[in-house]
Design an enzyme around this catalytic site. Structure first.
Site, PDB file in Angstrom:
ATOM      1  N   GLY A  65       0.831  -1.200   0.000  1.00  0.00           N
ATOM      2  CA  GLY A  65       0.000   0.000   0.000  1.00  0.00           C
ATOM      3  C   GLY A  65       0.863   1.247   0.000  1.00  0.00           C
ATOM      4  N   GLY A 122       0.618   5.598   1.256  1.00  0.00           N
ATOM      5  CA  GLY A 122      -0.079   6.724   1.855  1.00  0.00           C
ATOM      6  C   GLY A 122       0.606   8.012   1.481  1.00  0.00           C
ATOM      7  N   GLY A 128       4.336   7.856   2.778  1.00  0.00           N
ATOM      8  CA  GLY A 128       5.236   6.737   2.614  1.00  0.00           C
ATOM      9  C   GLY A 128       4.609   5.559   1.902  1.00  0.00           C
ATOM     10  N   LYS A 187       7.961  -0.184   6.023  1.00  0.00           N
ATOM     11  CA  LYS A 187       7.308   1.095   5.740  1.00  0.00           C
ATOM     12  C   LYS A 187       8.377   2.169   5.609  1.00  0.00           C
ATOM     13  CE  LYS A 187       3.583  -0.631   8.568  1.00  0.00           C
ATOM     14  NZ  LYS A 187       2.672  -0.425   9.707  1.00  0.00           N
ATOM     15  N   ASP A 229      -4.187   7.218  15.766  1.00  0.00           N
ATOM     16  CA  ASP A 229      -4.990   6.931  14.574  1.00  0.00           C
ATOM     17  C   ASP A 229      -5.564   5.512  14.630  1.00  0.00           C
ATOM     18  OD1 ASP A 229      -6.229   7.495  12.192  1.00  0.00           O
ATOM     19  OD2 ASP A 229      -4.486   7.004  10.948  1.00  0.00           O
TER      20      ASP A 229
END
Length: 453
Positions: free
Chosen positions: A25, A27, A30, A46, A137
Protein backbone atom coordinates in the site's frame (compact mmCIF):
# COMPACT_ATOMS: atom_id res chain seq x y z
CA UNK A 1 -4.92 -13.05 2.46
CA UNK A 2 -3.38 -9.65 1.82
CA UNK A 3 -3.29 -8.32 -1.76
CA UNK A 4 0.29 -7.70 -2.91
CA UNK A 5 1.11 -5.55 -5.97
CA UNK A 6 4.35 -5.80 -7.97
CA UNK A 7 7.13 -3.32 -7.26
CA UNK A 8 7.16 -0.30 -9.52
CA UNK A 9 10.30 0.58 -11.52
CA UNK A 10 11.05 3.42 -9.08
CA UNK A 11 10.78 1.26 -5.96
CA UNK A 12 13.98 0.17 -4.22
CA UNK A 13 14.76 -3.53 -4.24
CA UNK A 14 16.31 -3.53 -0.78
CA UNK A 15 15.87 -1.49 2.40
CA UNK A 16 18.58 -2.17 4.93
CA UNK A 17 18.99 -5.94 5.10
CA UNK A 18 15.44 -6.53 3.92
CA UNK A 19 14.70 -7.63 0.33
CA UNK A 20 11.51 -6.09 -1.02
CA UNK A 21 9.15 -8.45 -2.87
CA UNK A 22 6.00 -6.37 -3.47
CA UNK A 23 3.85 -3.40 -2.53
CA UNK A 24 1.21 -3.58 0.18
CA UNK A 25 0.00 0.00 0.00
CA UNK A 26 0.91 3.68 -0.18
CA UNK A 27 -0.08 6.72 1.85
CA UNK A 28 0.61 10.42 1.64
CA UNK A 29 3.84 10.10 3.64
CA UNK A 30 5.24 6.74 2.61
CA UNK A 31 4.99 3.30 1.04
CA UNK A 32 4.43 -0.10 2.64
CA UNK A 33 6.26 -3.08 1.17
CA UNK A 34 6.22 -6.81 1.66
CA UNK A 35 9.79 -7.94 2.29
CA UNK A 36 11.92 -10.85 3.42
CA UNK A 37 14.90 -11.14 5.73
CA UNK A 38 17.96 -13.23 4.73
CA UNK A 39 16.28 -16.32 6.19
CA UNK A 40 13.14 -15.83 4.09
CA UNK A 41 10.87 -14.58 6.90
CA UNK A 42 8.21 -12.19 5.59
CA UNK A 43 7.94 -8.71 7.14
CA UNK A 44 6.28 -5.37 6.39
CA UNK A 45 8.63 -2.47 5.61
CA UNK A 46 7.31 1.09 5.74
CA UNK A 47 9.42 3.85 4.22
CA UNK A 48 8.76 7.51 4.97
CA UNK A 49 8.94 10.19 2.30
CA UNK A 50 10.06 12.90 4.70
CA UNK A 51 13.74 13.71 5.12
CA UNK A 52 13.30 16.62 7.53
CA UNK A 53 15.84 16.43 10.38
CA UNK A 54 13.27 17.10 13.09
CA UNK A 55 10.89 14.51 11.69
CA UNK A 56 13.77 12.02 11.67
CA UNK A 57 14.54 12.80 15.31
CA UNK A 58 10.90 12.31 16.31
CA UNK A 59 10.79 9.11 14.28
CA UNK A 60 13.83 7.72 16.09
CA UNK A 61 12.30 8.49 19.50
CA UNK A 62 8.92 7.01 18.62
CA UNK A 63 10.41 3.83 17.19
CA UNK A 64 12.57 3.35 20.28
CA UNK A 65 9.41 3.50 22.37
CA UNK A 66 7.51 1.28 19.91
CA UNK A 67 10.00 -1.54 20.44
CA UNK A 68 8.97 -1.63 24.10
CA UNK A 69 5.35 -2.42 23.25
CA UNK A 70 4.40 -5.98 24.17
CA UNK A 71 3.82 -7.75 20.84
CA UNK A 72 1.07 -10.19 21.87
CA UNK A 73 -1.71 -8.10 20.24
CA UNK A 74 0.31 -5.79 17.99
CA UNK A 75 2.56 -6.11 14.97
CA UNK A 76 5.95 -6.06 16.70
CA UNK A 77 8.55 -3.54 15.54
CA UNK A 78 11.60 -5.49 14.39
CA UNK A 79 13.89 -2.82 13.01
CA UNK A 80 13.96 0.86 12.10
CA UNK A 81 16.32 3.52 10.83
CA UNK A 82 16.03 7.29 11.00
CA UNK A 83 19.33 7.76 9.12
CA UNK A 84 18.56 5.96 5.85
CA UNK A 85 17.88 7.94 2.67
CA UNK A 86 14.23 7.35 3.53
CA UNK A 87 13.55 6.52 7.17
CA UNK A 88 11.92 3.14 7.56
CA UNK A 89 10.36 0.80 10.10
CA UNK A 90 10.13 -2.98 9.83
CA UNK A 91 7.35 -4.84 11.61
CA UNK A 92 5.81 -8.28 11.68
CA UNK A 93 3.80 -9.12 8.60
CA UNK A 94 0.19 -9.91 9.47
CA UNK A 95 -1.34 -12.02 6.71
CA UNK A 96 -4.97 -11.11 7.11
CA UNK A 97 -7.52 -8.44 6.16
CA UNK A 98 -8.11 -5.24 8.01
CA UNK A 99 -11.20 -4.98 10.19
CA UNK A 100 -12.40 -2.34 7.72
CA UNK A 101 -12.22 -4.77 4.82
CA UNK A 102 -13.58 -7.75 6.76
CA UNK A 103 -16.73 -5.90 7.85
CA UNK A 104 -17.24 -4.29 4.43
CA UNK A 105 -17.11 -7.69 2.73
CA UNK A 106 -18.77 -9.99 5.27
CA UNK A 107 -20.73 -7.77 7.62
CA UNK A 108 -20.40 -7.06 11.37
CA UNK A 109 -18.67 -9.44 13.76
CA UNK A 110 -20.81 -11.48 16.14
CA UNK A 111 -20.57 -13.29 19.47
CA UNK A 112 -17.13 -14.76 20.19
CA UNK A 113 -15.44 -13.04 17.24
CA UNK A 114 -16.55 -9.66 18.51
CA UNK A 115 -15.60 -10.44 22.11
CA UNK A 116 -12.13 -11.61 21.11
CA UNK A 117 -11.67 -8.50 19.01
CA UNK A 118 -12.66 -6.21 21.89
CA UNK A 119 -10.42 -7.95 24.43
CA UNK A 120 -7.40 -8.21 22.12
CA UNK A 121 -7.53 -4.63 20.89
CA UNK A 122 -8.11 -3.23 24.38
CA UNK A 123 -5.11 -5.25 25.57
CA UNK A 124 -3.05 -3.94 22.67
CA UNK A 125 -4.04 -0.38 23.52
CA UNK A 126 -3.07 -0.92 27.17
CA UNK A 127 0.33 -2.22 26.01
CA UNK A 128 0.84 0.75 23.70
CA UNK A 129 -0.05 3.23 26.45
CA UNK A 130 2.16 1.31 28.87
CA UNK A 131 5.12 2.03 26.58
CA UNK A 132 4.36 5.73 26.70
CA UNK A 133 2.88 5.94 23.20
CA UNK A 134 -0.38 7.46 22.03
CA UNK A 135 -1.57 5.66 18.89
CA UNK A 136 -3.26 8.77 17.42
CA UNK A 137 -4.99 6.93 14.57
CA UNK A 138 -6.76 3.84 15.90
CA UNK A 139 -9.44 2.89 13.37
CA UNK A 140 -10.79 -0.22 11.58
CA UNK A 141 -8.11 -0.04 8.88
CA UNK A 142 -5.37 -0.21 11.56
CA UNK A 143 -6.68 -3.43 13.09
CA UNK A 144 -5.51 -6.49 11.14
CA UNK A 145 -7.23 -9.84 11.57
CA UNK A 146 -4.35 -12.26 11.41
CA UNK A 147 -4.54 -16.05 11.60
CA UNK A 148 -3.54 -15.88 15.28
CA UNK A 149 -5.99 -13.11 16.20
CA UNK A 150 -6.46 -9.34 15.86
CA UNK A 151 -3.39 -7.09 15.80
CA UNK A 152 -3.21 -3.31 16.21
CA UNK A 153 -0.72 -1.70 13.83
CA UNK A 154 0.83 1.68 12.99
CA UNK A 155 1.05 2.97 16.57
CA UNK A 156 3.35 5.94 17.02
CA UNK A 157 4.04 6.51 13.34
CA UNK A 158 1.68 9.45 12.90
CA UNK A 159 3.39 11.24 15.82
CA UNK A 160 6.80 10.54 14.31
CA UNK A 161 6.14 12.80 11.32
CA UNK A 162 3.49 15.11 12.74
CA UNK A 163 4.72 18.68 12.84
CA UNK A 164 1.43 20.03 14.16
CA UNK A 165 0.01 21.65 11.05
CA UNK A 166 -2.80 23.97 11.93
CA UNK A 167 -5.43 22.45 9.64
CA UNK A 168 -4.87 18.97 10.89
CA UNK A 169 -7.03 17.08 13.37
CA UNK A 170 -5.06 14.04 14.49
CA UNK A 171 -6.31 10.71 13.27
CA UNK A 172 -9.25 9.72 11.04
CA UNK A 173 -12.18 12.12 11.54
CA UNK A 174 -14.96 9.50 11.82
CA UNK A 175 -13.11 7.87 14.73
CA UNK A 176 -11.43 10.92 16.28
CA UNK A 177 -12.23 12.31 19.72
CA UNK A 178 -13.79 15.78 20.00
CA UNK A 179 -10.67 17.20 21.63
CA UNK A 180 -8.49 15.95 18.77
CA UNK A 181 -10.76 17.48 16.16
CA UNK A 182 -10.55 20.71 18.15
CA UNK A 183 -6.80 20.76 17.59
CA UNK A 184 -5.66 19.70 21.06
CA UNK A 185 -2.86 17.13 21.35
CA UNK A 186 -4.12 13.53 21.40
CA UNK A 187 -3.90 11.67 24.71
CA UNK A 188 -4.55 8.09 25.85
CA UNK A 189 -8.15 9.17 26.45
CA UNK A 190 -8.38 10.14 22.77
CA UNK A 191 -7.25 6.64 21.81
CA UNK A 192 -9.96 5.16 24.04
CA UNK A 193 -12.58 7.19 22.17
CA UNK A 194 -11.20 5.90 18.85
CA UNK A 195 -11.15 2.32 20.16
CA UNK A 196 -14.83 2.57 21.06
CA UNK A 197 -15.68 3.93 17.62
CA UNK A 198 -13.78 1.06 16.04
CA UNK A 199 -15.74 -1.44 18.14
CA UNK A 200 -19.02 0.19 17.11
CA UNK A 201 -18.00 -0.30 13.48
CA UNK A 202 -17.09 -3.92 14.15
CA UNK A 203 -20.45 -4.58 15.82
CA UNK A 204 -22.73 -2.62 13.46
CA UNK A 205 -20.88 -1.99 10.20
CA UNK A 206 -21.01 1.81 10.57
CA UNK A 207 -19.03 4.52 12.38
CA UNK A 208 -20.52 5.65 15.70
CA UNK A 209 -21.60 9.04 14.36
CA UNK A 210 -22.68 7.95 10.90
CA UNK A 211 -21.36 8.56 7.40
CA UNK A 212 -21.55 11.99 5.79
CA UNK A 213 -20.26 13.53 2.59
CA UNK A 214 -19.43 16.79 4.34
CA UNK A 215 -16.59 16.67 6.83
CA UNK A 216 -18.19 19.48 8.82
CA UNK A 217 -21.25 17.25 9.38
CA UNK A 218 -19.09 14.48 10.85
CA UNK A 219 -17.31 16.93 13.13
CA UNK A 220 -20.55 18.49 14.28
CA UNK A 221 -22.02 15.11 15.19
CA UNK A 222 -18.92 14.07 17.11
CA UNK A 223 -18.83 17.37 19.00
CA UNK A 224 -22.54 17.69 19.81
CA UNK A 225 -24.54 14.50 19.25
CA UNK A 226 -24.81 11.15 21.00
CA UNK A 227 -23.27 8.14 19.23
CA UNK A 228 -25.55 5.65 17.52
CA UNK A 229 -25.14 2.43 19.50
CA UNK A 230 -28.16 0.67 18.04
CA UNK A 231 -27.15 -2.92 17.31
CA UNK A 232 -24.25 -3.01 19.77
CA UNK A 233 -24.66 -6.12 21.98
CA UNK A 234 -25.34 -5.63 25.71
CA UNK A 235 -21.90 -6.78 26.87
CA UNK A 236 -20.32 -3.82 25.01
CA UNK A 237 -23.07 -1.22 25.00
CA UNK A 238 -22.49 0.45 28.36
CA UNK A 239 -18.71 0.34 28.14
CA UNK A 240 -18.65 1.90 24.67
CA UNK A 241 -21.01 4.64 25.84
CA UNK A 242 -18.50 5.53 28.59
CA UNK A 243 -15.61 5.53 26.14
CA UNK A 244 -17.46 7.84 23.73
CA UNK A 245 -18.11 10.47 26.39
CA UNK A 246 -17.37 13.98 25.11
CA UNK A 247 -15.33 14.67 28.25
CA UNK A 248 -11.98 12.80 28.10
CA UNK A 249 -11.80 12.87 31.91
CA UNK A 250 -14.84 10.58 32.10
CA UNK A 251 -13.51 7.85 29.81
CA UNK A 252 -12.01 4.67 31.28
CA UNK A 253 -8.35 3.86 30.81
CA UNK A 254 -7.29 1.19 28.32
CA UNK A 255 -6.20 -1.02 31.21
CA UNK A 256 -9.71 -0.73 32.66
CA UNK A 257 -11.19 -1.74 29.33
CA UNK A 258 -9.10 -4.88 29.27
CA UNK A 259 -9.98 -5.85 32.84
CA UNK A 260 -13.68 -5.00 32.62
CA UNK A 261 -14.12 -6.94 29.37
CA UNK A 262 -12.68 -10.03 31.01
CA UNK A 263 -14.30 -9.46 34.41
CA UNK A 264 -17.54 -7.39 34.23
CA UNK A 265 -17.59 -7.15 38.03
CA UNK A 266 -14.27 -5.30 38.13
CA UNK A 267 -14.29 -1.82 39.71
CA UNK A 268 -12.99 0.97 37.44
CA UNK A 269 -9.60 2.36 38.47
CA UNK A 270 -7.91 5.69 37.74
CA UNK A 271 -8.60 7.21 34.36
CA UNK A 272 -5.91 7.99 31.79
CA UNK A 273 -3.84 11.13 31.94
CA UNK A 274 -5.08 14.01 29.84
CA UNK A 275 -2.78 16.84 28.80
CA UNK A 276 0.00 15.46 30.99
CA UNK A 277 -2.03 15.48 34.22
CA UNK A 278 -3.66 12.42 35.77
CA UNK A 279 -7.44 12.54 35.84
CA UNK A 280 -9.95 11.21 38.32
CA UNK A 281 -13.54 10.16 37.76
CA UNK A 282 -15.84 13.12 37.35
CA UNK A 283 -19.28 13.10 38.94
CA UNK A 284 -20.61 15.97 36.93
CA UNK A 285 -22.81 15.34 33.94
CA UNK A 286 -20.92 15.43 30.66
CA UNK A 287 -21.96 18.42 28.61
CA UNK A 288 -23.00 18.10 24.99
CA UNK A 289 -21.68 21.54 24.13
CA UNK A 290 -18.12 20.47 23.29
CA UNK A 291 -17.01 22.87 20.61
CA UNK A 292 -14.94 22.20 17.54
CA UNK A 293 -12.18 24.78 17.67
CA UNK A 294 -12.62 27.30 14.93
CA UNK A 295 -9.33 28.56 13.73
CA UNK A 296 -6.95 29.71 11.17
CA UNK A 297 -7.44 29.74 7.56
CA UNK A 298 -9.64 26.91 6.38
CA UNK A 299 -13.34 27.55 6.58
CA UNK A 300 -14.03 23.95 5.71
CA UNK A 301 -11.80 21.55 7.57
CA UNK A 302 -9.46 19.40 5.50
CA UNK A 303 -8.93 16.61 7.98
CA UNK A 304 -5.62 14.84 7.57
CA UNK A 305 -3.21 12.39 9.13
CA UNK A 306 0.56 12.11 9.29
CA UNK A 307 1.00 8.66 7.79
CA UNK A 308 -2.02 6.51 7.04
CA UNK A 309 -0.47 3.21 6.07
CA UNK A 310 -3.81 1.41 5.71
CA UNK A 311 -2.24 -1.65 4.09
CA UNK A 312 -5.45 -3.58 3.69
CA UNK A 313 -7.89 -0.78 2.88
CA UNK A 314 -7.09 1.10 -0.29
CA UNK A 315 -9.90 3.60 0.37
CA UNK A 316 -8.59 4.77 3.72
CA UNK A 317 -5.08 6.02 3.08
CA UNK A 318 -5.11 9.82 2.83
CA UNK A 319 -1.94 11.69 3.74
CA UNK A 320 -0.71 15.23 3.91
CA UNK A 321 2.26 17.43 3.32
CA UNK A 322 4.21 18.15 6.47
CA UNK A 323 5.51 21.52 7.60
CA UNK A 324 8.38 21.38 10.04
CA UNK A 325 8.69 23.36 13.25
CA UNK A 326 12.27 24.34 13.97
CA UNK A 327 13.48 25.17 17.42
CA UNK A 328 13.69 28.79 18.38
CA UNK A 329 16.84 30.86 18.18
CA UNK A 330 19.62 29.78 20.56
CA UNK A 331 18.68 32.40 23.15
CA UNK A 332 15.03 33.34 22.65
CA UNK A 333 13.79 36.21 24.72
CA UNK A 334 10.32 35.89 26.23
CA UNK A 335 7.85 38.52 25.09
CA UNK A 336 4.39 39.53 26.17
CA UNK A 337 2.36 36.42 26.68
CA UNK A 338 5.42 34.18 26.84
CA UNK A 339 7.24 32.46 23.97
CA UNK A 340 9.55 34.17 21.45
CA UNK A 341 9.40 37.85 20.51
CA UNK A 342 8.25 39.11 17.13
CA UNK A 343 11.33 40.58 15.37
CA UNK A 344 11.05 44.13 14.04
CA UNK A 345 11.14 42.91 10.43
CA UNK A 346 7.88 41.02 10.97
CA UNK A 347 6.04 43.70 12.94
CA UNK A 348 3.03 45.44 11.42
CA UNK A 349 -0.33 44.77 9.85
CA UNK A 350 -0.07 42.46 6.85
CA UNK A 351 -2.87 41.90 4.35
CA UNK A 352 -3.35 39.84 1.22
CA UNK A 353 -5.19 36.89 -0.27
CA UNK A 354 -4.59 33.27 0.64
CA UNK A 355 -5.98 30.27 -1.22
CA UNK A 356 -6.85 26.72 -0.21
CA UNK A 357 -6.45 24.13 -3.01
CA UNK A 358 -9.33 21.76 -3.86
CA UNK A 359 -10.06 19.26 -1.10
CA UNK A 360 -12.62 18.01 1.37
CA UNK A 361 -15.62 20.32 1.52
CA UNK A 362 -14.11 22.66 -1.10
CA UNK A 363 -13.92 20.73 -4.40
CA UNK A 364 -12.99 23.86 -6.34
CA UNK A 365 -10.75 25.34 -3.70
CA UNK A 366 -11.47 28.54 -1.81
CA UNK A 367 -9.77 31.81 -0.94
CA UNK A 368 -10.10 34.75 1.41
CA UNK A 369 -8.64 38.12 2.28
CA UNK A 370 -6.34 37.60 5.26
CA UNK A 371 -4.98 40.05 7.83
CA UNK A 372 -2.12 39.24 10.20
CA UNK A 373 -1.22 41.69 12.98
CA UNK A 374 2.17 41.33 14.70
CA UNK A 375 3.78 43.73 17.21
CA UNK A 376 7.50 44.04 17.76
CA UNK A 377 8.72 42.65 21.08
CA UNK A 378 5.52 40.70 21.74
CA UNK A 379 4.80 36.99 21.44
CA UNK A 380 1.15 37.28 20.49
CA UNK A 381 -0.71 38.62 17.50
CA UNK A 382 -3.96 38.15 15.61
CA UNK A 383 -5.11 36.73 12.29
CA UNK A 384 -8.43 37.42 10.56
CA UNK A 385 -9.85 35.53 7.56
CA UNK A 386 -12.70 37.66 6.22
CA UNK A 387 -14.51 35.33 3.78
CA UNK A 388 -14.14 32.35 6.10
CA UNK A 389 -15.32 34.20 9.21
CA UNK A 390 -12.37 33.09 11.36
CA UNK A 391 -10.42 35.17 13.88
CA UNK A 392 -7.47 33.67 15.76
CA UNK A 393 -4.91 34.52 18.39
CA UNK A 394 -1.32 33.97 17.23
CA UNK A 395 1.48 32.72 19.49
CA UNK A 396 5.05 32.83 18.20
CA UNK A 397 6.70 29.42 18.61
CA UNK A 398 9.98 29.81 16.71
CA UNK A 399 12.13 32.37 14.91
CA UNK A 400 14.79 31.28 12.42
CA UNK A 401 16.23 34.13 10.34
CA UNK A 402 13.63 35.10 7.77
CA UNK A 403 11.13 32.48 9.00
CA UNK A 404 8.54 32.96 11.73
CA UNK A 405 6.41 30.07 13.02
CA UNK A 406 3.25 30.60 15.00
CA UNK A 407 0.47 28.64 16.68
CA UNK A 408 -3.06 29.83 15.97
CA UNK A 409 -5.81 29.48 18.56
CA UNK A 410 -9.39 30.20 17.47
CA UNK A 411 -11.48 32.92 19.08
CA UNK A 412 -14.76 31.83 17.49
CA UNK A 413 -16.28 28.38 17.02
CA UNK A 414 -17.79 28.40 13.53
CA UNK A 415 -16.75 30.20 10.40
CA UNK A 416 -19.26 31.57 7.90
CA UNK A 417 -18.92 28.61 5.51
CA UNK A 418 -17.89 25.76 7.80
CA UNK A 419 -15.56 24.74 10.59
CA UNK A 420 -12.04 26.10 11.04
CA UNK A 421 -9.22 24.42 12.95
CA UNK A 422 -6.28 26.07 14.70
CA UNK A 423 -2.72 24.84 14.36
CA UNK A 424 0.66 25.91 12.98
CA UNK A 425 1.40 28.70 10.52
CA UNK A 426 4.66 29.58 8.77
CA UNK A 427 5.48 33.12 7.60
CA UNK A 428 8.61 33.82 5.52
CA UNK A 429 9.99 37.23 4.61
CA UNK A 430 10.64 37.45 0.88
CA UNK A 431 11.54 40.84 -0.64
CA UNK A 432 9.69 42.77 2.05
CA UNK A 433 6.54 40.66 1.86
CA UNK A 434 5.33 37.67 3.88
CA UNK A 435 4.93 34.29 2.24
CA UNK A 436 2.07 32.53 4.07
CA UNK A 437 2.04 28.69 4.13
CA UNK A 438 0.17 25.92 5.90
CA UNK A 439 0.09 22.31 4.69
CA UNK A 440 -3.04 20.15 4.61
CA UNK A 441 -4.59 17.10 2.99
CA UNK A 442 -5.12 18.62 -0.45
CA UNK A 443 -1.89 20.60 -0.52
CA UNK A 444 -0.59 23.85 0.90
CA UNK A 445 -2.81 26.80 1.73
CA UNK A 446 -0.67 29.75 0.71
CA UNK A 447 -0.54 33.37 -0.32
CA UNK A 448 1.47 36.56 -0.09
CA UNK A 449 0.83 39.34 2.43
CA UNK A 450 2.04 42.93 2.16
CA UNK A 451 2.46 45.44 4.96
CA UNK A 452 -0.47 47.86 5.03
CA UNK A 453 -0.70 51.30 6.49
Amino acid sequence: MVAVSPLSPDDPREVGRWRLTGRLGEGGQGVVYLAEDPAGRRVAVKTLKTADPEARARFAREMEAARRVAPFCTAAVLDSSADAARPYVVSEFVDGPSLQRRVAEQGPLRDGDLERLAVNTASALAAIHGAGIVHRDLKPANVLLGPDGPRVVDFGIARAVDAGTRTRPAGTPSYSAPESLAGRPPTPASDVFSWAGTMVYAATGRPPFGRFDRMSDVMHRIAHEHPDLDGVPPFLHGLLAECLDKDPARRPAARDLMVRLVDPSAVPSALPSVGGEPTVPSRRRAGRGVLIAAGAGLAVVAATAGIWFAVNDQRDRPGENVTTTRTASPDPTPGAGGGTKVPAAFAGTWTGTIAQPPGLGAPNGTSTDATVVLRVGESRGESVYRAWGCTDTLQVTAVDGDTLRLQETPKNTHGTTGFCVGGSLTLRLVDGRLRYESAGLSGTTSGTLGRSG
